[in-house]
Design a protein around this motif. Structure first.
Motif, PDB file in Angstrom:
ATOM      1  N   GLN A   1     -29.012 -38.667  10.444  1.00 49.56           N
ATOM      2  CA  GLN A   1     -28.413 -39.254  11.655  1.00 49.56           C
ATOM      3  C   GLN A   1     -27.854 -40.651  11.395  1.00 49.56           C
ATOM      4  OE1 GLN A   1     -30.955 -39.300  15.110  1.00 49.56           O
ATOM      5  NE2 GLN A   1     -30.037 -41.201  15.884  1.00 49.56           N
ATOM      6  N   ARG A   2     -28.646 -41.512  10.770  1.00 46.87           N
ATOM      7  CA  ARG A   2     -28.196 -42.892  10.534  1.00 46.87           C
ATOM      8  C   ARG A   2     -26.976 -42.912   9.635  1.00 46.87           C
ATOM      9  NH1 ARG A   2     -32.580 -47.222   8.659  1.00 46.87           N
ATOM     10  NH2 ARG A   2     -33.283 -46.663  10.762  1.00 46.87           N
ATOM     11  N   PHE A   3     -26.967 -42.046   8.630  1.00 50.24           N
ATOM     12  CA  PHE A   3     -25.823 -41.974   7.721  1.00 50.24           C
ATOM     13  C   PHE A   3     -24.552 -41.613   8.482  1.00 50.24           C
ATOM     14  CE2 PHE A   3     -23.162 -38.897   5.364  1.00 50.24           C
ATOM     15  CZ  PHE A   3     -22.546 -39.794   4.500  1.00 50.24           C
TER      16      PHE A   3
ATOM     17  N   ARG B   1     -16.899 -30.427   6.964  1.00 50.19           N
ATOM     18  CA  ARG B   1     -17.187 -30.982   8.284  1.00 50.19           C
ATOM     19  C   ARG B   1     -16.767 -32.449   8.367  1.00 50.19           C
ATOM     20  NH1 ARG B   1     -15.960 -27.904  10.819  1.00 50.19           N
ATOM     21  NH2 ARG B   1     -16.948 -28.753  12.681  1.00 50.19           N
ATOM     22  N   ALA B   2     -16.820 -33.165   7.226  1.00 55.48           N
ATOM     23  CA  ALA B   2     -16.344 -34.555   7.216  1.00 55.48           C
ATOM     24  C   ALA B   2     -14.845 -34.604   7.477  1.00 55.48           C
ATOM     25  CB  ALA B   2     -16.677 -35.219   5.887  1.00 55.48           C
ATOM     26  N   ASN B   3     -14.118 -33.657   6.905  1.00 50.09           N
ATOM     27  CA  ASN B   3     -12.687 -33.551   7.174  1.00 50.09           C
ATOM     28  C   ASN B   3     -12.456 -33.388   8.670  1.00 50.09           C
ATOM     29  OD1 ASN B   3     -10.080 -32.274   7.636  1.00 50.09           O
ATOM     30  ND2 ASN B   3      -9.941 -31.996   5.425  1.00 50.09           N
ATOM     31  N   ALA B   4     -13.214 -32.484   9.286  1.00 50.04           N
ATOM     32  CA  ALA B   4     -13.069 -32.255  10.726  1.00 50.04           C
ATOM     33  C   ALA B   4     -13.432 -33.498  11.523  1.00 50.04           C
ATOM     34  CB  ALA B   4     -13.931 -31.074  11.150  1.00 50.04           C
TER      35      ALA B   4
ATOM     36  N   SER C   1     -13.393 -36.690  10.663  1.00 51.73           N
ATOM     37  CA  SER C   1     -12.403 -37.755  10.510  1.00 51.73           C
ATOM     38  C   SER C   1     -11.096 -37.394  11.214  1.00 51.73           C
ATOM     39  CB  SER C   1     -12.153 -38.009   9.017  1.00 51.73           C
ATOM     40  OG  SER C   1     -11.228 -39.056   8.836  1.00 51.73           O
ATOM     41  N   ASN C   2     -10.576 -36.194  10.918  1.00 49.77           N
ATOM     42  CA  ASN C   2      -9.309 -35.777  11.502  1.00 49.77           C
ATOM     43  C   ASN C   2      -9.361 -35.715  13.009  1.00 49.77           C
ATOM     44  OD1 ASN C   2      -6.789 -35.010  10.084  1.00 49.77           O
ATOM     45  ND2 ASN C   2      -8.194 -33.967   8.704  1.00 49.77           N
ATOM     46  N   GLU C   3     -10.395 -35.069  13.535  1.00 47.28           N
ATOM     47  CA  GLU C   3     -10.405 -34.817  14.971  1.00 47.28           C
ATOM     48  C   GLU C   3     -10.741 -36.064  15.775  1.00 47.28           C
ATOM     49  OE1 GLU C   3     -12.807 -31.302  15.450  1.00 47.28           O
ATOM     50  OE2 GLU C   3     -11.174 -30.031  14.725  1.00 47.28           O
ATOM     51  N   THR C   4     -11.459 -37.009  15.163  1.00 50.24           N
ATOM     52  CA  THR C   4     -11.622 -38.303  15.825  1.00 50.24           C
ATOM     53  C   THR C   4     -10.277 -38.982  15.993  1.00 50.24           C
ATOM     54  OG1 THR C   4     -13.857 -38.606  14.925  1.00 50.24           O
ATOM     55  CG2 THR C   4     -12.717 -40.569  15.697  1.00 50.24           C
ATOM     56  N   MET C   5      -9.467 -38.958  14.933  1.00 50.68           N
ATOM     57  CA  MET C   5      -8.154 -39.590  15.006  1.00 50.68           C
ATOM     58  C   MET C   5      -7.218 -38.852  15.960  1.00 50.68           C
ATOM     59  SD  MET C   5      -7.495 -41.052  11.146  1.00 50.68           S
ATOM     60  CE  MET C   5      -8.227 -39.704  10.201  1.00 50.68           C
ATOM     61  N   VAL C   6      -7.265 -37.509  15.950  1.00 49.78           N
ATOM     62  CA  VAL C   6      -6.413 -36.741  16.855  1.00 49.78           C
ATOM     63  C   VAL C   6      -6.782 -37.030  18.313  1.00 49.78           C
ATOM     64  CG1 VAL C   6      -5.780 -34.426  17.621  1.00 49.78           C
ATOM     65  CG2 VAL C   6      -5.926 -34.918  15.190  1.00 49.78           C
ATOM     66  N   GLN C   7      -8.084 -37.097  18.580  1.00 43.00           N
ATOM     67  CA  GLN C   7      -8.526 -37.383  19.947  1.00 43.00           C
ATOM     68  C   GLN C   7      -8.013 -38.751  20.406  1.00 43.00           C
ATOM     69  OE1 GLN C   7     -11.177 -39.730  21.074  1.00 43.00           O
ATOM     70  NE2 GLN C   7     -10.676 -39.116  23.167  1.00 43.00           N
ATOM     71  N   ARG C   8      -8.108 -39.737  19.515  1.00 39.79           N
ATOM     72  CA  ARG C   8      -7.707 -41.091  19.899  1.00 39.79           C
ATOM     73  C   ARG C   8      -6.189 -41.223  20.022  1.00 39.79           C
ATOM     74  NH1 ARG C   8     -11.615 -44.941  18.577  1.00 39.79           N
ATOM     75  NH2 ARG C   8     -10.077 -46.527  19.137  1.00 39.79           N
TER      76      ARG C   8
ATOM     77  N   GLU D   1     -15.703 -32.931  21.849  1.00 37.02           N
ATOM     78  CA  GLU D   1     -16.717 -31.917  21.541  1.00 37.02           C
ATOM     79  C   GLU D   1     -16.669 -31.527  20.074  1.00 37.02           C
ATOM     80  OE1 GLU D   1     -17.670 -27.204  22.452  1.00 37.02           O
ATOM     81  OE2 GLU D   1     -16.247 -28.289  23.724  1.00 37.02           O
ATOM     82  N   HIS D   2     -15.466 -31.380  19.528  1.00 37.93           N
ATOM     83  CA  HIS D   2     -15.330 -30.969  18.131  1.00 37.93           C
ATOM     84  C   HIS D   2     -15.931 -32.003  17.184  1.00 37.93           C
ATOM     85  CE1 HIS D   2     -11.662 -28.211  19.206  1.00 37.93           C
ATOM     86  NE2 HIS D   2     -12.807 -27.798  19.717  1.00 37.93           N
ATOM     87  N   THR D   3     -15.702 -33.281  17.468  1.00 38.48           N
ATOM     88  CA  THR D   3     -16.253 -34.311  16.588  1.00 38.48           C
ATOM     89  C   THR D   3     -17.777 -34.361  16.668  1.00 38.48           C
ATOM     90  OG1 THR D   3     -15.875 -35.998  18.290  1.00 38.48           O
ATOM     91  CG2 THR D   3     -14.181 -35.731  16.614  1.00 38.48           C
ATOM     92  N   GLU D   4     -18.329 -34.138  17.844  1.00 36.49           N
ATOM     93  CA  GLU D   4     -19.787 -34.099  17.974  1.00 36.49           C
ATOM     94  C   GLU D   4     -20.369 -32.946  17.180  1.00 36.49           C
ATOM     95  OE1 GLU D   4     -20.506 -33.987  22.150  1.00 36.49           O
ATOM     96  OE2 GLU D   4     -20.183 -36.151  22.425  1.00 36.49           O
ATOM     97  N   ARG D   5     -19.685 -31.809  17.223  1.00 34.04           N
ATOM     98  CA  ARG D   5     -20.130 -30.644  16.463  1.00 34.04           C
ATOM     99  C   ARG D   5     -20.100 -30.941  14.963  1.00 34.04           C
ATOM    100  NH1 ARG D   5     -16.321 -25.769  17.272  1.00 34.04           N
ATOM    101  NH2 ARG D   5     -16.495 -26.537  19.413  1.00 34.04           N
ATOM    102  N   ALA D   6     -19.024 -31.580  14.503  1.00 34.86           N
ATOM    103  CA  ALA D   6     -18.915 -31.917  13.086  1.00 34.86           C
ATOM    104  C   ALA D   6     -19.978 -32.930  12.675  1.00 34.86           C
ATOM    105  CB  ALA D   6     -17.523 -32.464  12.788  1.00 34.86           C
ATOM    106  N   ALA D   7     -20.228 -33.929  13.521  1.00 35.27           N
ATOM    107  CA  ALA D   7     -21.246 -34.941  13.213  1.00 35.27           C
ATOM    108  C   ALA D   7     -22.623 -34.307  13.095  1.00 35.27           C
ATOM    109  CB  ALA D   7     -21.248 -36.022  14.295  1.00 35.27           C
ATOM    110  N   ASN D   8     -22.938 -33.390  13.993  1.00 32.60           N
ATOM    111  CA  ASN D   8     -24.236 -32.724  13.928  1.00 32.60           C
ATOM    112  C   ASN D   8     -24.388 -31.915  12.643  1.00 32.60           C
ATOM    113  OD1 ASN D   8     -25.079 -33.720  16.412  1.00 32.60           O
ATOM    114  ND2 ASN D   8     -24.257 -31.981  17.549  1.00 32.60           N
ATOM    115  N   ALA D   9     -23.306 -31.259  12.241  1.00 34.13           N
ATOM    116  CA  ALA D   9     -23.362 -30.460  11.015  1.00 34.13           C
ATOM    117  C   ALA D   9     -23.560 -31.349   9.793  1.00 34.13           C
ATOM    118  CB  ALA D   9     -22.088 -29.639  10.879  1.00 34.13           C
ATOM    119  N   ILE D  10     -22.838 -32.468   9.731  1.00 32.99           N
ATOM    120  CA  ILE D  10     -22.979 -33.376   8.587  1.00 32.99           C
ATOM    121  C   ILE D  10     -24.401 -33.930   8.511  1.00 32.99           C
ATOM    122  CG2 ILE D  10     -22.210 -35.571   7.589  1.00 32.99           C
ATOM    123  CD1 ILE D  10     -19.469 -34.989   8.944  1.00 32.99           C
ATOM    124  N   ALA D  11     -24.964 -34.262   9.661  1.00 31.03           N
ATOM    125  CA  ALA D  11     -26.321 -34.809   9.688  1.00 31.03           C
ATOM    126  C   ALA D  11     -27.342 -33.815   9.154  1.00 31.03           C
ATOM    127  CB  ALA D  11     -26.686 -35.225  11.108  1.00 31.03           C
TER     128      ALA D  11
END
Length: 225
Positions: free
Chosen positions: A8-10, A137-140, A142-149, A180-190
């Motif tokens: 999580q912290r990472f 999942r890191a690709n997702a 990073s990409n989807e955070t930027m797309v959302q913004r 939602e997509h970025t949260e899903r990716a973050a959970n997977a990476i963790a």
């Protein structure tokens, strides 16, 4: 964004130290500075529609090929088929935006890739086929955070250019769905990035993707001057 998982912290550090600064650099670029100032040319808006259409079609075909290759395994097949299903409407959303700007089907189908856009798409396909699950999942993330913004940025400013509401579907959808997509990716990476080696791979993907995404918009700005 926080997750209840071993790394999580990472994940939180990657978001705050790598992804968010990358987003800020993108939104400070010439393309988005012009968008906010009301001076972004129609041609550069058309460039986004064309080049992102090409990108979306490449991602769809990547998911389709991966789903076929994974057909013997129901779990993996469902993952890739699900990705295809989530992305299937996106090329037509880009076309709808482009049509409102005066483009036609030939403009989309016969366009050549701008260099930075080609590099960004190639990096995404690389991570679909050759990366570890955590890197994918890191690709997702990073990409989807930027797309959302940047979709939020487009949605906030395009109306002043006289773009009709129905032509803005891509941005309206992505400013919400990709949260939602970025949260899903973050959970997977963790869950996946629990070794030093895997965490460094995730950092590298996120650093590179921020550069590729900035390069994509810089290429659109230059190619569609």
């Amino acid at each position: 964004m926080s997750t209840d998982a071993p790394a999580q912290r990472f994940v939180d550090e990657v978001i705050s130290d790598i992804i968010e600064p990358g987003v800020e650099r993108l939104l400070e670029s010439r393309y988005f500075a012009d968008l906010r100032a009301g001076t972004l040319t129609k041609r550069r808006m058309q460039g986004f529609a064309i080049q992102h259409y090409r990108h979306n079609m490449a991602i769809l075909k990547g998911f389709a090929l991966l789903a076929v290759q994974a057909a013997p395994r129901n779990d993996l097949f469902r993952v890739y088929a699900g990705g295809l299903n989530e992305e299937i409407t996106h090329p037509d959303m880009c076309k709808k935006f482009g049509f409102a700007l005066g483009l036609n089907d030939d403009d989309f189908e016969n366009a050549l890739p701008a260099f930075g856009c080609l590099a960004h798409t190639a990096a995404c396909l690389h991570d679909m086929y050759l990366a570890t699950p955590a890197q994918m999942r890191a690709n997702a993330l990073s990409n989807e955070t930027m797309v959302q913004r940047y979709s939020t940025e487009f949605d906030n400013h395009l109306r002043s250019y006289g773009i009709p509401e129905e032509a803005m579907e891509f941005f309206i959808v992505h400013k919400g769905a990709d949260i939602e997509h970025t949260e899903r990716a973050a959970n997977a990476i963790a869950q996946l990035a629990v070794t030093d080696e895997e965490q460094e791979r995730v950092r590298a993907v996120c650093r590179n993707m921020a550069k590729f995404k900035l390069g994509k918009f810089e290429s659109i700005y230059d190619e569609y001057a």
